[in-house]
Design an enzyme around this catalytic site. Structure first.
Site, PDB file in Angstrom:
ATOM      1  N   HIS A  14       0.839  -1.204   0.000  1.00 43.07           N
ATOM      2  CA  HIS A  14       0.000   0.000   0.000  1.00 43.07           C
ATOM      3  C   HIS A  14       0.871   1.251   0.000  1.00 43.07           C
ATOM      4  O   HIS A  14       2.022   1.236   0.450  1.00 43.07           O
ATOM      5  CB  HIS A  14      -0.953   0.011   1.197  1.00 43.07           C
ATOM      6  CG  HIS A  14      -0.236   0.101   2.513  1.00 43.07           C
ATOM      7  ND1 HIS A  14       0.282   1.276   3.015  1.00 43.07           N
ATOM      8  CD2 HIS A  14       0.068  -0.850   3.424  1.00 43.07           C
ATOM      9  CE1 HIS A  14       0.860   1.056   4.174  1.00 43.07           C
ATOM     10  NE2 HIS A  14       0.751  -0.241   4.444  1.00 43.07           N
ATOM     11  N   GLU A  87      -2.403  -7.977   8.169  1.00 45.21           N
ATOM     12  CA  GLU A  87      -1.543  -8.582   9.192  1.00 45.21           C
ATOM     13  C   GLU A  87      -1.176 -10.033   8.874  1.00 45.21           C
ATOM     14  O   GLU A  87      -0.959 -10.851   9.774  1.00 45.21           O
ATOM     15  CB  GLU A  87      -2.174  -8.472  10.584  1.00 45.21           C
ATOM     16  CG  GLU A  87      -2.328  -7.038  11.043  1.00 45.21           C
ATOM     17  CD  GLU A  87      -2.811  -6.892  12.467  1.00 45.21           C
ATOM     18  OE1 GLU A  87      -3.460  -7.821  13.005  1.00 45.21           O
ATOM     19  OE2 GLU A  87      -2.528  -5.837  13.056  1.00 45.21           O
TER      20      GLU A  87
END
Length: 172
Positions: A14, A87
Site C-alpha cells: 500500500h 496482518e
C-alpha cells in the site's frame, strides 16, 4: 492449464498512510500516498501484465491505494477484498497463493509489510539482473512492488520456486 504454465505474482505494498486517531485497519492514505498510488498504477501498467485477479487487503489504506492505482491500468481485473491479507504472516500469504484457482495466470496482491517483502524474498529462488539487490537495499517502501515469475500450479507455490523479474519503488 498444465503443470508448467508460466505465472506471475505481483506484490504491491500500500502507499504511504497517515496516522490519525483511528484503528490501524482504518488508517487512510497520507497526501504522499495519494500521489504515489497512481504512479505505482502507471508503473504496473508499464509491465504489460494482464492481471486475471487482484486480491486486496480490507484495510482502508490498501483499498484506497488500489482505487487510485487501478485507474491507471488498461483493464480492471476482477478484485476480491481479502481480510486475510491484513496482518498476514508469510505462512498466511503462501496459503492464500496455494488457494488461487489454476485458471489465474497473473495475480496481484495489494497488502502490507512485512508480509509483502517477506513473500517476495521467500519466493525468489533466483533474480534477474540487479532486482534482488535493489529490493534488499530499498527495504520494500510504501507503494513499491515486486514481480515474481514461476511455472506450475498455485498449489506448488513454496519457498524458492520463483524468479524475481522486476522490482520498482517510488522515490528510488
Amino acid at each position: 492449464m498444465s503443470a508448467d504454465t508460466p505465472r506471475r505474482i505481483v506484490l504491491l505494498r500500500h502507499a504511504k498512510a497517515d496516522w490519525p486517531q483511528v484503528s490501524d485497519h482504518e488508517r487512510p492514505l497520507a497526501d504522499r500516498g495519494r500521489t504515489d498510488a497512481p504512479v505505482a498504477g502507471r508503473k504496473l501498467a508499464d509491465t504489460g501484465i494482464p492481471f486475471d485477479l487482484a486480491l486486496c487487503s480490507t484495510a482502508t489504506r490498501t483499498r484506497e491505494t488500489w482505487k487510485l492505482a487501478v485507474q491507471e491500468l488498461p483493464e480492471r481485473p476482477r478484485t476480491v477484498y481479502e481480510e486475510r491479507l491484513y496482518e498476514a504472516s508469510l505462512g498466511d500469504l503462501l496459503a492464500l497463493l496455494n488457494e488461487t484457482p489454476d485458471e489465474v495466470t497473473d495475480l496481484l496482491l495489494i497488502g502490507h509489510n512485512p508480509g509483502m517483502h517477506a513473500l517476495a524474498d521467500a519466493l525468489a529462488g533466483k533474480a534477474e539482473g540487479d532486482t534482488l539487490q535493489r529490493m534488499s537495499r530499498g527495504g520494500f517502501p510504501t507503494a513499491a512492488f515486486a514481480v515474481v515469475g514461476f511455472s506450475g500450479s498455485w498449489k506448488s507455490v513454496e519457498h524458492g520456486v520463483g524468479t524475481l523479474i522486476d522490482y520498482w519503488a517510488p522515490h528510488d
